[in-house]
Write a protein that holds these residues in place. Sequence first.
Motif, PDB file in Angstrom:
ATOM      1  N   PHE A 276       0.866  -1.177   0.000  1.00 45.07           N
ATOM      2  CA  PHE A 276       0.000   0.000   0.000  1.00 45.07           C
ATOM      3  C   PHE A 276       0.900   1.224   0.000  1.00 45.07           C
ATOM      4  CE2 PHE A 276      -1.997   3.426   2.360  1.00 45.07           C
ATOM      5  CZ  PHE A 276      -3.181   3.567   1.674  1.00 45.07           C
ATOM      6  N   PRO A 277       0.624   2.243  -0.781  1.00 46.39           N
ATOM      7  CA  PRO A 277      -0.577   2.563  -1.539  1.00 46.39           C
ATOM      8  C   PRO A 277      -0.451   2.314  -3.040  1.00 46.39           C
ATOM      9  CG  PRO A 277       0.667   4.567  -1.218  1.00 46.39           C
ATOM     10  CD  PRO A 277       1.467   3.440  -0.605  1.00 46.39           C
ATOM     11  N   GLU A 278       0.305   1.295  -3.430  1.00 41.55           N
ATOM     12  CA  GLU A 278       0.497   1.041  -4.860  1.00 41.55           C
ATOM     13  C   GLU A 278      -0.795   0.623  -5.560  1.00 41.55           C
ATOM     14  OE1 GLU A 278       4.929  -0.417  -5.610  1.00 41.55           O
ATOM     15  OE2 GLU A 278       3.856  -1.699  -4.196  1.00 41.55           O
ATOM     16  N   GLN A 279      -0.891   1.031  -6.804  1.00 42.80           N
ATOM     17  CA  GLN A 279      -1.970   0.610  -7.699  1.00 42.80           C
ATOM     18  C   GLN A 279      -1.445  -0.617  -8.437  1.00 42.80           C
ATOM     19  OE1 GLN A 279      -4.856   2.597  -8.123  1.00 42.80           O
ATOM     20  NE2 GLN A 279      -5.801   1.204  -9.556  1.00 42.80           N
ATOM     21  N   ILE A 280      -2.277  -1.650  -8.565  1.00 41.09           N
ATOM     22  CA  ILE A 280      -1.853  -2.830  -9.319  1.00 41.09           C
ATOM     23  C   ILE A 280      -2.862  -3.123 -10.417  1.00 41.09           C
ATOM     24  CG2 ILE A 280      -0.537  -3.874  -7.428  1.00 41.09           C
ATOM     25  CD1 ILE A 280      -3.444  -5.805  -8.037  1.00 41.09           C
ATOM     26  N   GLU A 281      -2.444  -3.960 -11.352  1.00 45.33           N
ATOM     27  CA  GLU A 281      -3.319  -4.440 -12.414  1.00 45.33           C
ATOM     28  C   GLU A 281      -3.138  -5.947 -12.487  1.00 45.33           C
ATOM     29  OE1 GLU A 281      -3.120  -0.695 -15.428  1.00 45.33           O
ATOM     30  OE2 GLU A 281      -1.286  -1.841 -15.085  1.00 45.33           O
ATOM     31  N   VAL A 282      -4.260  -6.650 -12.534  1.00 46.43           N
ATOM     32  CA  VAL A 282      -4.216  -8.105 -12.604  1.00 46.43           C
ATOM     33  C   VAL A 282      -4.421  -8.514 -14.059  1.00 46.43           C
ATOM     34  CG1 VAL A 282      -5.196 -10.272 -11.766  1.00 46.43           C
ATOM     35  CG2 VAL A 282      -5.232  -8.232 -10.291  1.00 46.43           C
ATOM     36  N   GLY A 283      -3.400  -9.146 -14.630  1.00 49.14           N
ATOM     37  CA  GLY A 283      -3.506  -9.691 -15.976  1.00 49.14           C
ATOM     38  C   GLY A 283      -4.197 -11.040 -15.919  1.00 49.14           C
ATOM     39  N   VAL A 284      -5.113 -11.279 -16.857  1.00 49.06           N
ATOM     40  CA  VAL A 284      -5.888 -12.525 -16.874  1.00 49.06           C
ATOM     41  C   VAL A 284      -5.775 -13.169 -18.250  1.00 49.06           C
ATOM     42  CG1 VAL A 284      -8.178 -13.556 -16.548  1.00 49.06           C
ATOM     43  CG2 VAL A 284      -7.568 -11.475 -15.281  1.00 49.06           C
ATOM     44  N   ARG A 285      -5.529 -14.471 -18.242  1.00 41.83           N
ATOM     45  CA  ARG A 285      -5.589 -15.255 -19.478  1.00 41.83           C
ATOM     46  C   ARG A 285      -6.114 -16.645 -19.137  1.00 41.83           C
ATOM     47  NH1 ARG A 285       0.816 -15.546 -19.989  1.00 41.83           N
ATOM     48  NH2 ARG A 285       1.211 -17.255 -18.556  1.00 41.83           N
ATOM     49  N   VAL A 286      -6.634 -17.329 -20.142  1.00 42.70           N
ATOM     50  CA  VAL A 286      -7.093 -18.702 -19.983  1.00 42.70           C
ATOM     51  C   VAL A 286      -6.042 -19.603 -20.616  1.00 42.70           C
ATOM     52  CG1 VAL A 286      -8.829 -20.388 -20.715  1.00 42.70           C
ATOM     53  CG2 VAL A 286      -9.540 -18.151 -19.836  1.00 42.70           C
ATOM     54  N   ALA A 287      -5.482 -20.504 -19.808  1.00 43.86           N
ATOM     55  CA  ALA A 287      -4.441 -21.412 -20.284  1.00 43.86           C
ATOM     56  C   ALA A 287      -5.034 -22.715 -20.808  1.00 43.86           C
ATOM     57  CB  ALA A 287      -3.455 -21.718 -19.165  1.00 43.86           C
ATOM     58  N   HIS A 288      -6.171 -23.119 -20.247  1.00 42.34           N
ATOM     59  CA  HIS A 288      -6.818 -24.365 -20.692  1.00 42.34           C
ATOM     60  C   HIS A 288      -8.320 -24.235 -20.514  1.00 42.34           C
ATOM     61  CE1 HIS A 288      -7.525 -28.585 -21.475  1.00 42.34           C
ATOM     62  NE2 HIS A 288      -8.267 -28.615 -20.391  1.00 42.34           N
ATOM     63  N   LEU A 289      -9.036 -24.619 -21.536  1.00 44.10           N
ATOM     64  CA  LEU A 289     -10.491 -24.591 -21.525  1.00 44.10           C
ATOM     65  C   LEU A 289     -10.975 -26.014 -21.771  1.00 44.10           C
ATOM     66  CD1 LEU A 289     -12.820 -22.600 -21.270  1.00 44.10           C
ATOM     67  CD2 LEU A 289     -12.600 -22.117 -23.693  1.00 44.10           C
ATOM     68  N   GLY A 290     -11.500 -26.639 -20.726  1.00 43.38           N
ATOM     69  CA  GLY A 290     -11.973 -28.019 -20.826  1.00 43.38           C
ATOM     70  C   GLY A 290     -13.477 -28.095 -21.030  1.00 43.38           C
ATOM     71  N   ARG A 291     -14.025 -29.277 -20.835  1.00 43.25           N
ATOM     72  CA  ARG A 291     -15.469 -29.479 -20.978  1.00 43.25           C
ATOM     73  C   ARG A 291     -16.224 -28.762 -19.855  1.00 43.25           C
ATOM     74  NH1 ARG A 291     -19.596 -32.070 -19.007  1.00 43.25           N
ATOM     75  NH2 ARG A 291     -18.435 -33.188 -17.415  1.00 43.25           N
ATOM     76  N   SER A 292     -15.746 -28.917 -18.619  1.00 45.97           N
ATOM     77  CA  SER A 292     -16.422 -28.302 -17.482  1.00 45.97           C
ATOM     78  C   SER A 292     -15.476 -27.475 -16.615  1.00 45.97           C
ATOM     79  CB  SER A 292     -17.081 -29.377 -16.611  1.00 45.97           C
ATOM     80  OG  SER A 292     -16.102 -30.256 -16.084  1.00 45.97           O
ATOM     81  N   SER A 293     -14.241 -27.334 -17.043  1.00 46.43           N
ATOM     82  CA  SER A 293     -13.272 -26.612 -16.223  1.00 46.43           C
ATOM     83  C   SER A 293     -12.460 -25.627 -17.056  1.00 46.43           C
ATOM     84  CB  SER A 293     -12.324 -27.600 -15.537  1.00 46.43           C
ATOM     85  OG  SER A 293     -11.515 -28.250 -16.490  1.00 46.43           O
ATOM     86  N   VAL A 294     -11.828 -24.711 -16.340  1.00 48.21           N
ATOM     87  CA  VAL A 294     -10.962 -23.719 -16.978  1.00 48.21           C
ATOM     88  C   VAL A 294      -9.796 -23.443 -16.035  1.00 48.21           C
ATOM     89  CG1 VAL A 294     -12.347 -21.786 -16.107  1.00 48.21           C
ATOM     90  CG2 VAL A 294     -10.850 -21.432 -18.047  1.00 48.21           C
ATOM     91  N   ARG A 295      -8.625 -23.327 -16.612  1.00 47.59           N
ATOM     92  CA  ARG A 295      -7.439 -22.926 -15.844  1.00 47.59           C
ATOM     93  C   ARG A 295      -7.107 -21.490 -16.230  1.00 47.59           C
ATOM     94  NH1 ARG A 295      -1.997 -25.262 -13.957  1.00 47.59           N
ATOM     95  NH2 ARG A 295      -0.609 -23.477 -14.208  1.00 47.59           N
ATOM     96  N   TYR A 296      -7.214 -20.605 -15.258  1.00 49.95           N
ATOM     97  CA  TYR A 296      -6.859 -19.202 -15.425  1.00 49.95           C
ATOM     98  C   TYR A 296      -5.416 -19.009 -14.989  1.00 49.95           C
ATOM     99  CZ  TYR A 296     -11.946 -18.569 -15.172  1.00 49.95           C
ATOM    100  OH  TYR A 296     -13.287 -18.645 -15.366  1.00 49.95           O
TER     101      TYR A 296
END
Length: 157
Positions: A90-110
């Motif tokens: 604190f008091p830094e501003q952050i940014e969260v990068g998001v990507r999908v590494a695996h997209l399955g039938r009922s699951s996803v790995r972020y």
Amino acid sequence: MPTHPEALREMSDPRPQAGRRADFPHFHPIQTRWMDNDVYGHVNNVVYYSWFDTAVNHYLVAQGVLDIEHGAVIGLVIETRCNYFASVAFPEQIEVGVRVAHLGRSSVRYELGIFKAGEDTAAAQGHFVHVYVDRQSRRPVTLPDALRSALAALSPR
């Protein structure tokens, strides 16, 4: 084949490498809070997992594919990990990068990267896996088409 114990250990368990901004197609800004810091003067490790959850779920809500209160399908976290490369406080501003590494039938790995504002290299990086289930039965379900489409937009091309 190397026989030195240290060389073998490095081959079987390579050190994680910090990602770059260009590795992530979506970013969610977050302002650190005073209460995020621990007695050591940096953001406590458990807060990073909260940021992961916030960034992913904010994206899903904004895309109209997650109804937190009434949706028939919900994501349950079954696995998570985080590696830390640089301190955030604190008091830094952050940014969260998001990507999908695996997209399955009922699951996803972020995969997620925590970036200090303006920095190109992640201060921390991790992943979590959602299994999508029926809200009532808690049994896995096939990802609905709209959800799959929103997630595919975060996958590498």
